[in-house]
Design a protein around this motif. Structure first.
Motif, PDB file in Angstrom:
ATOM      1  N   GLY A 133     -25.248 -17.573   3.269  1.00  0.00           N
ATOM      2  CA  GLY A 133     -25.277 -16.550   4.310  1.00  0.00           C
ATOM      3  C   GLY A 133     -24.469 -16.950   5.521  1.00  0.00           C
ATOM      4  O   GLY A 133     -23.809 -16.117   6.156  1.00  0.00           O
ATOM      5  N   ALA A 134     -24.499 -18.246   5.855  1.00  0.00           N
ATOM      6  CA  ALA A 134     -23.723 -18.731   6.995  1.00  0.00           C
ATOM      7  C   ALA A 134     -22.228 -18.537   6.762  1.00  0.00           C
ATOM      8  O   ALA A 134     -21.477 -18.203   7.682  1.00  0.00           O
ATOM      9  CB  ALA A 134     -24.040 -20.204   7.246  1.00  0.00           C
ATOM     10  N   LEU A 135     -21.779 -18.732   5.522  1.00  0.00           N
ATOM     11  CA  LEU A 135     -20.379 -18.495   5.179  1.00  0.00           C
ATOM     12  C   LEU A 135     -20.043 -17.013   5.295  1.00  0.00           C
ATOM     13  O   LEU A 135     -19.002 -16.637   5.839  1.00  0.00           O
ATOM     14  CB  LEU A 135     -20.105 -18.967   3.751  1.00  0.00           C
ATOM     15  N   ARG A 136     -20.922 -16.176   4.788  1.00  0.00           N
ATOM     16  CA  ARG A 136     -20.648 -14.740   4.772  1.00  0.00           C
ATOM     17  C   ARG A 136     -20.473 -14.190   6.184  1.00  0.00           C
ATOM     18  O   ARG A 136     -19.597 -13.358   6.433  1.00  0.00           O
ATOM     19  CB  ARG A 136     -21.801 -14.020   4.052  1.00  0.00           C
ATOM     20  N   MET A 137     -21.304 -14.655   7.120  1.00  0.00           N
ATOM     21  CA  MET A 137     -21.283 -14.058   8.462  1.00  0.00           C
ATOM     22  C   MET A 137     -20.714 -14.987   9.529  1.00  0.00           C
ATOM     23  O   MET A 137     -20.831 -14.710  10.713  1.00  0.00           O
ATOM     24  CB  MET A 137     -22.687 -13.626   8.864  1.00  0.00           C
ATOM     25  N   GLY A 171     -10.871 -16.261   6.171  1.00  0.00           N
ATOM     26  CA  GLY A 171     -10.604 -15.253   7.197  1.00  0.00           C
ATOM     27  C   GLY A 171     -11.751 -15.059   8.180  1.00  0.00           C
ATOM     28  O   GLY A 171     -12.165 -13.933   8.455  1.00  0.00           O
ATOM     29  N   PHE A 172     -12.232 -16.151   8.739  1.00  0.00           N
ATOM     30  CA  PHE A 172     -13.357 -16.048   9.656  1.00  0.00           C
ATOM     31  C   PHE A 172     -12.977 -15.325  10.948  1.00  0.00           C
ATOM     32  O   PHE A 172     -11.925 -15.572  11.541  1.00  0.00           O
ATOM     33  CB  PHE A 172     -13.885 -17.435  10.028  1.00  0.00           C
ATOM     34  N   THR A 173     -13.857 -14.425  11.366  1.00  0.00           N
ATOM     35  CA  THR A 173     -13.804 -13.824  12.694  1.00  0.00           C
ATOM     36  C   THR A 173     -15.213 -13.893  13.255  1.00  0.00           C
ATOM     37  O   THR A 173     -16.117 -14.455  12.623  1.00  0.00           O
ATOM     38  CB  THR A 173     -13.320 -12.364  12.646  1.00  0.00           C
ATOM     39  N   TYR A 174     -15.433 -13.345  14.448  1.00  0.00           N
ATOM     40  CA  TYR A 174     -16.757 -13.424  15.057  1.00  0.00           C
ATOM     41  C   TYR A 174     -17.809 -12.769  14.154  1.00  0.00           C
ATOM     42  O   TYR A 174     -17.754 -11.576  13.874  1.00  0.00           O
ATOM     43  CB  TYR A 174     -16.742 -12.753  16.432  1.00  0.00           C
ATOM     44  N   ARG A 175     -18.729 -13.574  13.672  1.00  0.00           N
ATOM     45  CA  ARG A 175     -19.852 -13.170  12.832  1.00  0.00           C
ATOM     46  C   ARG A 175     -19.413 -12.410  11.575  1.00  0.00           C
ATOM     47  O   ARG A 175     -20.104 -11.497  11.105  1.00  0.00           O
ATOM     48  CB  ARG A 175     -20.863 -12.329  13.629  1.00  0.00           C
ATOM     49  N   ALA A 176     -18.290 -12.833  11.001  1.00  0.00           N
ATOM     50  CA  ALA A 176     -17.811 -12.179   9.779  1.00  0.00           C
ATOM     51  C   ALA A 176     -16.804 -13.068   9.071  1.00  0.00           C
ATOM     52  O   ALA A 176     -16.194 -13.953   9.675  1.00  0.00           O
ATOM     53  CB  ALA A 176     -17.169 -10.829  10.103  1.00  0.00           C
ATOM     54  N   SER A 177     -16.634 -12.824   7.766  1.00  0.00           N
ATOM     55  CA  SER A 177     -15.556 -13.433   6.992  1.00  0.00           C
ATOM     56  C   SER A 177     -14.831 -12.318   6.258  1.00  0.00           C
ATOM     57  O   SER A 177     -15.372 -11.218   6.085  1.00  0.00           O
ATOM     58  CB  SER A 177     -16.095 -14.461   5.992  1.00  0.00           C
ATOM     59  N   ALA A 178     -13.615 -12.616   5.810  1.00  0.00           N
ATOM     60  CA  ALA A 178     -12.796 -11.599   5.154  1.00  0.00           C
ATOM     61  C   ALA A 178     -12.979 -11.579   3.641  1.00  0.00           C
ATOM     62  O   ALA A 178     -12.334 -10.797   2.949  1.00  0.00           O
ATOM     63  CB  ALA A 178     -11.323 -11.827   5.490  1.00  0.00           C
ATOM     64  N   VAL A 179     -13.864 -12.416   3.111  1.00  0.00           N
ATOM     65  CA  VAL A 179     -14.059 -12.492   1.665  1.00  0.00           C
ATOM     66  C   VAL A 179     -14.726 -11.217   1.154  1.00  0.00           C
ATOM     67  O   VAL A 179     -15.662 -10.699   1.780  1.00  0.00           O
ATOM     68  CB  VAL A 179     -14.910 -13.730   1.303  1.00  0.00           C
ATOM     69  N   ASP A 180     -14.238 -10.725   0.027  1.00  0.00           N
ATOM     70  CA  ASP A 180     -14.778  -9.511  -0.591  1.00  0.00           C
ATOM     71  C   ASP A 180     -16.306  -9.598  -0.655  1.00  0.00           C
ATOM     72  O   ASP A 180     -16.861 -10.580  -1.151  1.00  0.00           O
ATOM     73  CB  ASP A 180     -14.206  -9.388  -2.011  1.00  0.00           C
TER      74      ASP A 180
END
Length: 314
Positions: A133-137, A171-180
């Motif tokens: 979850g930490a990776l996802r967000m 593709g990390f951004t604030y509280r998000a990643s770019a992974v499908d």
């Protein structure tokens, strides 16, 4: 009319466990929510890969961790809910690199890094949840986030193929990643720096004390409800809009930290979501700022035709 077979009968055989109508309320921190149409706990990585490769294409998949930053709606989650278990919890150190499975608790990763004399991951002791979850967000707190420490991650695509993703690909951004969002994180390599376990523990203690003083950590909550707008703090906007202590049904805005929603004991997911939307409405009216949910809301409402029956109802 031809009646479709129950979903569990359409799924491939696995070595792990498949359960129809499994209640999810007890596995979320809010302690609310409906059932999973089918809950799958894979035995290991190969079991998960085989399931994804052979499941029908029309079956949706949702990955659920410990439910720390999650609101499962009262009608439950159609399709298959996957919960990764012990096979995905390993944490090991190699020099100043920590390799952690997606189901490793963030706190356990911080403590394993401490024991190995690896600094830089102390912030994870203040992030409730799992590494997946930490990776996802791009979870973060206390001056750092995953983007600052992740060297690479591994994930499965919807067909069960394993991919190693570089930091740029995440593709990390604030509280998000770019992974499908359909990809499932399996683990990550986290880069730290050498320091003494005593110094690392001192920082962990400081973080945990600060968290206990400022957050309602002993309540049924889901962590920070809304992301911070640029150059603003969500809790300050919520407080200024007069929302501290606001209630809807059994849901309440925390008096201690008003960017936290609390289940006082009788809340439904609908109560919590309605309260969050009322907070957003009042903040927009008072300050002109639109708050965005940080808590992930999934599933269907209780009155949806897609409502999932629990095991006892089936």
């Amino acid at each position: 009319m031809i009646q479709q077979r129950p979903l569990i009968e359409r799924l491939p055989q696995v070595r792990g466990r498949l359960t129809a109508g499994a209640s999810l309320a007890n596995v979320t921190w809010f302690r609310v929510g409906g059932a999973a149409e089918v809950l799958f706990k894979p035995a290991d990585l190969m079991d998960l890969q085989g399931f994804l490769a052979r499941k029908p294409d029309d079956v949706p998949v949702t990955v659920l961790g410990v439910g720390s930053n999650l609101l499962v709606r009262d009608g439950g989650i159609p399709g298959v809910v996957i919960r990764l278990g012990r096979a995905f919890t390993e944490v090991r150190a190699n020099g100043t690199t920590i390799t952690a499975g997606a189901s490793a608790l963030d706190l356990n990763v911080a403590l394993a890094a401490r024991d190995a004399g690896v600094a830089g991951l102390e912030f994870l002791s203040g992030v409730p949840g799992l590494i997946g979850g930490a990776l996802r967000m791009n979870a973060g707190a206390y001056g750092s986030d995953m983007a600052a420490v992740v060297a690479s991650a591994t994930a499965l695509d919807p067909h069960g193929r394993l991919h190693k993703l570089s930091k740029d690909e995440l593709g990390f951004t604030y509280r998000a990643s770019a992974v499908d969002p359909d990809w499932i994180f399996i683990g990550a390599e986290l880069a730290g720096r050498a320091d003494s376990p005593q110094a690392i523990q001192a920082r962990i203690t400081e973080i945990q004390n600060a968290r206990a003083e400022s957050q309602p950590i002993r309540s049924r909550t889901g962590g920070s409800t809304f992301t911070n707008p640029p150059h603003r703090k969500a809790w300050e906007l919520i407080d200024a809009a007069g929302c501290r202590g606001l209630t809807v049904g059994g849901a309440q805005v925390s008096e201690k930290h008003c960017n936290f929603l609390i289940n006082t004991g009788t809340a439904t997911a609908a109560d919590l979501e309605a309260l969050g939307e009322e907070v957003r409405r009042r903040v927009k009216a008072q300050s002109g700022v639109e708050l965005h949910w940080e808590i992930k809301r999934i599933g269907v409402p209780a009155d949806s035709p897609l409502r999932v029956k629990t095991e006892s109802e089936a």
